[in-house]
Design an enzyme around this catalytic site. Structure first.
Site, PDB file in Angstrom:
ATOM      1  N   GLY A  91       0.781  -1.240   0.000  1.00 16.47           N
ATOM      2  CA  GLY A  91       0.000   0.000   0.000  1.00 16.47           C
ATOM      3  C   GLY A  91       0.807   1.283   0.000  1.00 16.47           C
ATOM      4  O   GLY A  91       0.375   2.287  -0.565  1.00 16.47           O
ATOM      5  N   GLU A 137       4.031   4.231   5.896  1.00 16.91           N
ATOM      6  CA  GLU A 137       2.788   3.465   5.803  1.00 16.91           C
ATOM      7  C   GLU A 137       1.748   4.258   5.022  1.00 16.91           C
ATOM      8  O   GLU A 137       1.708   5.488   5.113  1.00 16.91           O
ATOM      9  CB  GLU A 137       2.230   3.203   7.204  1.00 16.91           C
ATOM     10  CG  GLU A 137       2.644   1.887   7.814  1.00 16.91           C
ATOM     11  CD  GLU A 137       1.899   0.686   7.201  1.00 16.91           C
ATOM     12  OE1 GLU A 137       1.423   0.780   6.053  1.00 16.91           O
ATOM     13  OE2 GLU A 137       1.832  -0.343   7.879  1.00 16.91           O
ATOM     14  N   ASP A 138       0.881   3.561   4.317  1.00 19.40           N
ATOM     15  CA  ASP A 138      -0.228   4.259   3.669  1.00 19.40           C
ATOM     16  C   ASP A 138      -1.329   4.578   4.679  1.00 19.40           C
ATOM     17  O   ASP A 138      -1.898   5.657   4.661  1.00 19.40           O
ATOM     18  CB  ASP A 138      -0.786   3.454   2.486  1.00 19.40           C
ATOM     19  CG  ASP A 138      -1.153   2.029   2.867  1.00 19.40           C
ATOM     20  OD1 ASP A 138      -0.709   1.538   3.930  1.00 19.40           O
ATOM     21  OD2 ASP A 138      -1.893   1.379   2.109  1.00 19.40           O
ATOM     22  N   ASP A 168      -4.478   1.889  10.928  1.00 18.27           N
ATOM     23  CA  ASP A 168      -5.872   1.528  11.183  1.00 18.27           C
ATOM     24  C   ASP A 168      -5.972   0.925  12.591  1.00 18.27           C
ATOM     25  O   ASP A 168      -5.957   1.650  13.581  1.00 18.27           O
ATOM     26  CB  ASP A 168      -6.296   0.553  10.075  1.00 18.27           C
ATOM     27  CG  ASP A 168      -7.774   0.242  10.085  1.00 18.27           C
ATOM     28  OD1 ASP A 168      -8.489   0.685  10.972  1.00 18.27           O
ATOM     29  OD2 ASP A 168      -8.234  -0.482   9.179  1.00 18.27           O
ATOM     30  N   GLY A 183      -3.635  -0.592  14.038  1.00 14.32           N
ATOM     31  CA  GLY A 183      -2.313  -0.430  14.633  1.00 14.32           C
ATOM     32  C   GLY A 183      -1.574  -1.747  14.804  1.00 14.32           C
ATOM     33  O   GLY A 183      -0.417  -1.761  15.233  1.00 14.32           O
ATOM     34  N   THR A 209      -0.383  -3.827  12.544  1.00 17.15           N
ATOM     35  CA  THR A 209       0.765  -3.922  11.642  1.00 17.15           C
ATOM     36  C   THR A 209       1.920  -3.062  12.157  1.00 17.15           C
ATOM     37  O   THR A 209       3.063  -3.517  12.253  1.00 17.15           O
ATOM     38  CB  THR A 209       0.371  -3.456  10.219  1.00 17.15           C
ATOM     39  OG1 THR A 209      -0.754  -4.221   9.788  1.00 17.15           O
ATOM     40  CG2 THR A 209       1.517  -3.620   9.235  1.00 17.15           C
ATOM     41  N   LEU A 210       1.606  -1.808  12.502  1.00 16.92           N
ATOM     42  CA  LEU A 210       2.667  -0.897  12.946  1.00 16.92           C
ATOM     43  C   LEU A 210       3.279  -1.359  14.269  1.00 16.92           C
ATOM     44  O   LEU A 210       4.495  -1.299  14.445  1.00 16.92           O
ATOM     45  CB  LEU A 210       2.112   0.528  13.074  1.00 16.92           C
ATOM     46  CG  LEU A 210       3.144   1.568  13.479  1.00 16.92           C
ATOM     47  CD1 LEU A 210       4.288   1.629  12.474  1.00 16.92           C
ATOM     48  CD2 LEU A 210       2.502   2.941  13.628  1.00 16.92           C
ATOM     49  N   LYS A 228      -6.581   6.443  10.905  1.00 10.89           N
ATOM     50  CA  LYS A 228      -7.987   6.186  11.237  1.00 10.89           C
ATOM     51  C   LYS A 228      -8.033   5.822  12.731  1.00 10.89           C
ATOM     52  O   LYS A 228      -8.155   4.658  13.099  1.00 10.89           O
ATOM     53  CB  LYS A 228      -8.455   5.006  10.377  1.00 10.89           C
ATOM     54  CG  LYS A 228      -9.912   5.009   9.995  1.00 10.89           C
ATOM     55  CD  LYS A 228     -10.306   3.669   9.443  1.00 10.89           C
ATOM     56  CE  LYS A 228     -10.352   3.626   7.945  1.00 10.89           C
ATOM     57  NZ  LYS A 228     -10.905   2.340   7.456  1.00 10.89           N
ATOM     58  N   PHE A 253     -14.177   2.737   4.506  1.00 10.41           N
ATOM     59  CA  PHE A 253     -13.240   1.887   3.759  1.00 10.41           C
ATOM     60  C   PHE A 253     -12.727   2.684   2.566  1.00 10.41           C
ATOM     61  O   PHE A 253     -13.500   3.062   1.682  1.00 10.41           O
ATOM     62  CB  PHE A 253     -13.904   0.587   3.299  1.00 10.41           C
ATOM     63  CG  PHE A 253     -12.886  -0.407   2.844  1.00 10.41           C
ATOM     64  CD1 PHE A 253     -12.387  -1.362   3.715  1.00 10.41           C
ATOM     65  CD2 PHE A 253     -12.367  -0.353   1.551  1.00 10.41           C
ATOM     66  CE1 PHE A 253     -11.401  -2.257   3.319  1.00 10.41           C
ATOM     67  CE2 PHE A 253     -11.377  -1.238   1.137  1.00 10.41           C
ATOM     68  CZ  PHE A 253     -10.899  -2.188   2.019  1.00 10.41           C
ATOM     69  N   ASP A 275      -5.907  -0.648  -1.571  1.00  2.00           N
ATOM     70  CA  ASP A 275      -6.690  -1.538  -2.427  1.00  2.00           C
ATOM     71  C   ASP A 275      -7.920  -2.096  -1.724  1.00  2.00           C
ATOM     72  O   ASP A 275      -8.054  -2.035  -0.505  1.00  2.00           O
ATOM     73  CB  ASP A 275      -5.834  -2.730  -2.846  1.00  2.00           C
ATOM     74  CG  ASP A 275      -5.621  -3.715  -1.702  1.00  2.00           C
ATOM     75  OD1 ASP A 275      -5.282  -3.270  -0.587  1.00  2.00           O
ATOM     76  OD2 ASP A 275      -5.827  -4.925  -1.907  1.00  2.00           O
ATOM     77  N   ARG A 298      -5.751   0.391  -6.487  1.00  2.00           N
ATOM     78  CA  ARG A 298      -4.529   1.039  -5.995  1.00  2.00           C
ATOM     79  C   ARG A 298      -4.117   2.209  -6.898  1.00  2.00           C
ATOM     80  O   ARG A 298      -3.442   3.125  -6.463  1.00  2.00           O
ATOM     81  CB  ARG A 298      -3.362   0.039  -5.941  1.00  2.00           C
ATOM     82  CG  ARG A 298      -3.505  -1.049  -4.887  1.00  2.00           C
ATOM     83  CD  ARG A 298      -2.172  -1.758  -4.704  1.00  2.00           C
ATOM     84  NE  ARG A 298      -2.295  -3.069  -4.078  1.00  2.00           N
ATOM     85  CZ  ARG A 298      -2.297  -3.279  -2.760  1.00  2.00           C
ATOM     86  NH1 ARG A 298      -2.220  -2.274  -1.932  1.00  2.00           N
ATOM     87  NH2 ARG A 298      -2.390  -4.509  -2.283  1.00  2.00           N
TER      88      ARG A 298
END
Ligand code: PRP
Length: 190
Positions: free
Chosen positions: A46, A101-102, A105, A107, A109-110, A133, A154, A161, A167
């Site tokens: 992303g 990061e894109d 959300d 959190g 992943t981060l 977000k 969303f 994506d 994308r």
């Protein structure tokens, strides 16, 4: 790629606003790291478009690497587990690292990425997220540089994506899926 029949896209952030904000974020980063080298780490897939635009506006000696992880299934349902899919190509020990990061959300992943990258002993580790977000946060994480704070919708476009589609869009758009897409049609998760 055309918009799937009956999916509706509503522009949330226009391309001109994205361009302007990316330049402003890049100026802040340039000031904060003045006279130093900066290693940008893009989180695939992303962040690739944001990183490409951001790095060209940062007036520093920069280098780039990518990492790929996944916390979501193919229809963007959260799997509850973050998995590494592609590691960095080189060491980040002693470097000024900017994780790009894109979207921030839940959190998850981060939080995972910060944990594993800190273990590699960079000199400094900061985060730039184009979108934030905060209403969806499950882990207490924050980005140092945020492009836009957005509502719980969303969104697709500018790298983001839905099932690998959209994308390429130049604007960031809210995606409202047609009912035939099934339960994920009303998904508000990233
Ligand atoms: C998206 C996005 C972030 C992550 C944020 O990646 O690029 O990395 O989700 O969500 P979180 O804060 O809830 O963890 P995704 O797994 O959809 O993969 P992609 O970047 O390849 O689209």
């Amino acid at each position: 790629m055309p918009v799937a029949r009956r999916d509706r896209l509503e522009v949330l952030i226009q391309r001109a606003a994205i361009e302007k904000r990316v330049r402003a974020v890049a100026r802040r980063i340039t000031t904060d790291f003045k006279g130093q080298q900066l290693h940008l780490v893009g989180v695939l897939k992303g962040a690739c478009i944001f990183l490409a635009d951001l790095v060209r506006e940062i007036k520093l000696d920069t280098s780039i690497d990518f990492i790929a992880v996944s916390a979501y299934g193919p229809g963007h349902e959260p799997t509850g587990q973050v998995r590494m899919q592609k590691d960095l190509d080189s060491s980040i020990a002693g470097m000024n690292v900017l994780l790009v990061e894109d979207i921030l959300d839940t959190g998850l992943t981060l939080s995972y990425l910060l944990r594993i990258l800190r273990q590699r002993q960079p000199k400094c580790l900061r985060v730039a997220a184009l979108l934030d977000k905060p209403s969806r946060r499950l882990k207490e994480v924050k980005a140092d540089y945020v492009g836009f704070t957005i509502p719980n919708e969303f969104v697709v476009g500018y790298g983001l994506d839905y099932a690998e589609r959209y994308r390429h869009l130049k604007d960031i758009c809210i995606l409202r899926l047609s009912p035939s897409e099934g339960p994920a049609a009303s998904a508000t998760s990233r």
